[in-house]
Structures are given as structure tokens and as C-alpha cells.
Design a protein around this motif. Structure first.
Motif, PDB file in Angstrom:
ATOM      1  N   GLY A  59      69.033  55.931  82.117  1.00 28.75           N
ATOM      2  CA  GLY A  59      69.908  56.787  81.320  1.00 28.75           C
ATOM      3  C   GLY A  59      69.131  57.941  80.711  1.00 28.75           C
ATOM      4  O   GLY A  59      67.913  57.863  80.538  1.00 28.75           O
ATOM      5  N   PRO A  60      69.823  59.030  80.394  1.00 23.77           N
ATOM      6  CA  PRO A  60      69.140  60.162  79.767  1.00 23.77           C
ATOM      7  C   PRO A  60      68.550  59.785  78.410  1.00 23.77           C
ATOM      8  O   PRO A  60      69.124  58.968  77.691  1.00 23.77           O
ATOM      9  CB  PRO A  60      70.256  61.198  79.601  1.00 23.77           C
ATOM     10  CG  PRO A  60      71.322  60.789  80.567  1.00 23.77           C
ATOM     11  CD  PRO A  60      71.240  59.290  80.627  1.00 23.77           C
ATOM     12  N   GLU A  61      67.432  60.411  78.087  1.00 20.26           N
ATOM     13  CA  GLU A  61      66.812  60.218  76.780  1.00 20.26           C
ATOM     14  C   GLU A  61      66.683  61.569  76.084  1.00 20.26           C
ATOM     15  O   GLU A  61      66.271  62.556  76.686  1.00 20.26           O
ATOM     16  CB  GLU A  61      65.442  59.553  76.925  1.00 20.26           C
ATOM     17  CG  GLU A  61      65.520  58.119  77.419  1.00 20.26           C
ATOM     18  CD  GLU A  61      64.200  57.385  77.340  1.00 20.26           C
ATOM     19  OE1 GLU A  61      64.182  56.170  77.579  1.00 20.26           O
ATOM     20  OE2 GLU A  61      63.181  58.031  77.051  1.00 20.26           O
ATOM     21  N   TYR A 101      80.407  58.148  79.761  1.00 23.51           N
ATOM     22  CA  TYR A 101      80.215  59.308  80.614  1.00 23.51           C
ATOM     23  C   TYR A 101      80.075  58.843  82.055  1.00 23.51           C
ATOM     24  O   TYR A 101      79.535  57.778  82.344  1.00 23.51           O
ATOM     25  CB  TYR A 101      78.938  60.071  80.214  1.00 23.51           C
ATOM     26  CG  TYR A 101      79.101  61.035  79.056  1.00 23.51           C
ATOM     27  CD1 TYR A 101      78.957  60.607  77.741  1.00 23.51           C
ATOM     28  CD2 TYR A 101      79.397  62.371  79.287  1.00 23.51           C
ATOM     29  CE1 TYR A 101      79.095  61.503  76.683  1.00 23.51           C
ATOM     30  CE2 TYR A 101      79.538  63.273  78.231  1.00 23.51           C
ATOM     31  CZ  TYR A 101      79.388  62.828  76.939  1.00 23.51           C
ATOM     32  OH  TYR A 101      79.527  63.715  75.894  1.00 23.51           O
ATOM     33  N   PHE A 139      71.890  56.774  75.076  1.00 23.28           N
ATOM     34  CA  PHE A 139      72.535  56.269  76.280  1.00 23.28           C
ATOM     35  C   PHE A 139      72.034  54.874  76.638  1.00 23.28           C
ATOM     36  O   PHE A 139      70.879  54.511  76.369  1.00 23.28           O
ATOM     37  CB  PHE A 139      72.218  57.177  77.474  1.00 23.28           C
ATOM     38  CG  PHE A 139      72.934  58.499  77.461  1.00 23.28           C
ATOM     39  CD1 PHE A 139      72.379  59.597  76.843  1.00 23.28           C
ATOM     40  CD2 PHE A 139      74.160  58.634  78.095  1.00 23.28           C
ATOM     41  CE1 PHE A 139      73.027  60.826  76.840  1.00 23.28           C
ATOM     42  CE2 PHE A 139      74.824  59.861  78.112  1.00 23.28           C
ATOM     43  CZ  PHE A 139      74.248  60.955  77.473  1.00 23.28           C
ATOM     44  N   GLY A 140      72.904  54.109  77.296  1.00 22.92           N
ATOM     45  CA  GLY A 140      72.483  52.895  77.950  1.00 22.92           C
ATOM     46  C   GLY A 140      71.842  53.223  79.293  1.00 22.92           C
ATOM     47  O   GLY A 140      71.758  54.389  79.690  1.00 22.92           O
ATOM     48  N   PHE A 191      77.672  55.743  82.155  1.00 19.96           N
ATOM     49  CA  PHE A 191      76.785  55.560  81.027  1.00 19.96           C
ATOM     50  C   PHE A 191      77.588  55.400  79.745  1.00 19.96           C
ATOM     51  O   PHE A 191      78.489  56.191  79.447  1.00 19.96           O
ATOM     52  CB  PHE A 191      75.850  56.758  80.866  1.00 19.96           C
ATOM     53  CG  PHE A 191      74.843  56.902  81.962  1.00 19.96           C
ATOM     54  CD1 PHE A 191      75.053  57.774  83.013  1.00 19.96           C
ATOM     55  CD2 PHE A 191      73.670  56.156  81.954  1.00 19.96           C
ATOM     56  CE1 PHE A 191      74.128  57.914  84.028  1.00 19.96           C
ATOM     57  CE2 PHE A 191      72.736  56.282  82.964  1.00 19.96           C
ATOM     58  CZ  PHE A 191      72.965  57.156  84.005  1.00 19.96           C
TER      59      PHE A 191
END
Lengths: 115, 113
Positions: A42-44, B37, B103-104, B91
Motif C-alpha cells: 500500500g502507499p505510504e 480506494y 493505507f492497508g 486499499f
């Protein structure tokens, strides 16, 4: 209207090179965000701007990473002396304001590969 | 710090059937927002649905609905009448401070014809 755009879409850099990634947010959006997305994850969060002010840069992984938004519109993420661990997709997002409820609109990302 | 966990790395569903994607989160805040998302293979992330924590009613958007259990800190996404175009990474994300989304790790959903 146009969405968030990013350039280049793909960037290959040799280890040690400097790179600059550009983000054009949706016109009129006050808030701008940068995220880093490693492969399969996932985005960070990296950093956040409200207009030209950088309000949060707590996610930048090292002092080699620098972001700016000098006129409160276009933003540039710069990575100096790139390392292999910098390889990722860099996502830019914008929203109308900084409220937690607001949708963040994402660009297509820049895939950076460091050799 | 807030964390978001998606325990299903991959899922598949037959076209026209229903699928549920799981998400749990950890926070000490009382007011916050949760999002799902979708990231299709072209990579542009788009918002599917959002939920305000202070609202008990579960959000719905056409074929997409959530099951929000605040006490359990659970926020699952149900997709009804799955379509081939639903194939994507999904997500779950959290926001309370008005800046970053947390986010996961994502769930890869494959809709099979």
C-alpha cells in the motif's frame, strides 16, 4: 476538467543520480500529497503541502528526499543520490482542502527504477 | 500511530456474485474517516466509498457497501453483482488529522467470467 498528472511516468536512474518527479494537481486544489508505493504494498505517506507551505514531511525517509511547491500549484519531489531501495511508484494526490473527510484525487504515479 | 490491516492478500469471485473484503484498523481517536480506494492495473487510484466514524449508518454507493463496526474497529467492503471491471487492487485507508491517508497492504481482487 483534467485530473492529477505526473511526469515522467517512468524513470530509470543509475545509483547515485539525482531525479526530479513532477506533479500537476487539479486546478484550485489547496492540498497536495506525495506517497511512495513499493511493489505489492500500500502507499505510504511522504509529505503534505497546503498551498505553498509544507505542513508535514514526517514521511520522507531520509534527507536525500526533498519536496517543494513554490507557487502553491505544481510540486516537485527530488531525490538526491538515488539508492536501489528508492525504487518504487511515487504517487501524488490533491484535494480541495486539508479536511480529513475530503477525497484525495490521485495521479497515475511515476515508476522509479534505480539500477 | 494508526495502523490499517487487510488480511486477505488475494481474492477471487465469479462475475455477478458478491464478495466481501476485510479491513481492520487501530486508533485511539474517536472522530475519523475510513475509505476504500480501488487501483486498477493502470495504477490510478480512485475512491470507491467513504465512511464517517461518527455516523452509525453504513455507507453505500450503488453496488458497493460497507459494514462498519466501530467497537471492533472493522471496516469491510461488500461488492454486489461483481463485474469484470471490478478487477483491481483494493486499499482500505484511514484519515483523522486532515493530512495523510494511512493505507492497508491491499487486497488483489480478481473477477472471473
Amino acid at each position: 476538467g483534467a485530473g492529477v498528472s505526473q511526469s515522467p511516468r517512468y524513470k530509470v536512474a543509475k545509483r547515485g543520480q539525482d531525479v526530479a518527479l513532477r506533479c500537476d494537481p487539479i486546478s484550485g486544489h489547496v492540498s497536495l500529497f506525495w506517497y511512495q508505493q513499493a511493489l505489492g504494498q500500500g502507499p505510504e505517506f511522504l509529505t503534505y503541502f497546503q498551498n505553498e507551505a509544507q505542513l508535514d514531511k514526517s514521511g520522507l525517509p531520509s534527507d536525500r528526499f526533498f519536496a517543494e511547491r513554490p507557487e502553491g500549484s505544481v510540486s516537485t519531489l527530488k531525490i538526491q543520490r538515488t539508492q536501489q531501495e528508492d525504487s518504487a511508484v511515487y504517487l501524488c494526490a490533491s484535494s480541495t482542502t486539508g479536511l480529513a473527510s475530503n477525497e484525495q484525487f490521485f495521479g497515475p504515479g511515476t515508476r522509479l527504477t534505480v539500477l | 500511530a494508526q495502523t490499517v490491516t487487510q488480511s486477505q492478500p488475494e481474492m477471487s469471485v465469479q462475475e455477478a456474485e458478491t464478495v466481501t473484503l476485510s479491513c481492520t484498523y487501530d486508533t485511539s481517536e474517536n472522530n475519523y474517516y475510513l475509505f476504500w480506494y480501488k487501483q486498477p492495473p493502470s495504477r490510478q487510484m480512485i475512491l470507491v466509498i467513504r465512511q464517517e466514524a461518527y455516523k452509525q449508518q453504513n455507507a453505500t454507493e450503488n453496488r458497493f457497501s460497507v459494514n462498519f463496526q466501530k467497537a471492533a474497529k472493522s471496516f469491510s467492503l461488500k461488492i454486489s453483482d461483481s463485474q469484470l471491471g471490478d478487477t483491481a487492487m483494493y486499499f482500505c485507508a484511514y484519515n483523522n488529522a486532515g493530512n495523510m491517508l494511512t493505507f492497508g497492504g491491499g487486497t488483489r481482487l480478481m473477477v472471473k467470467p
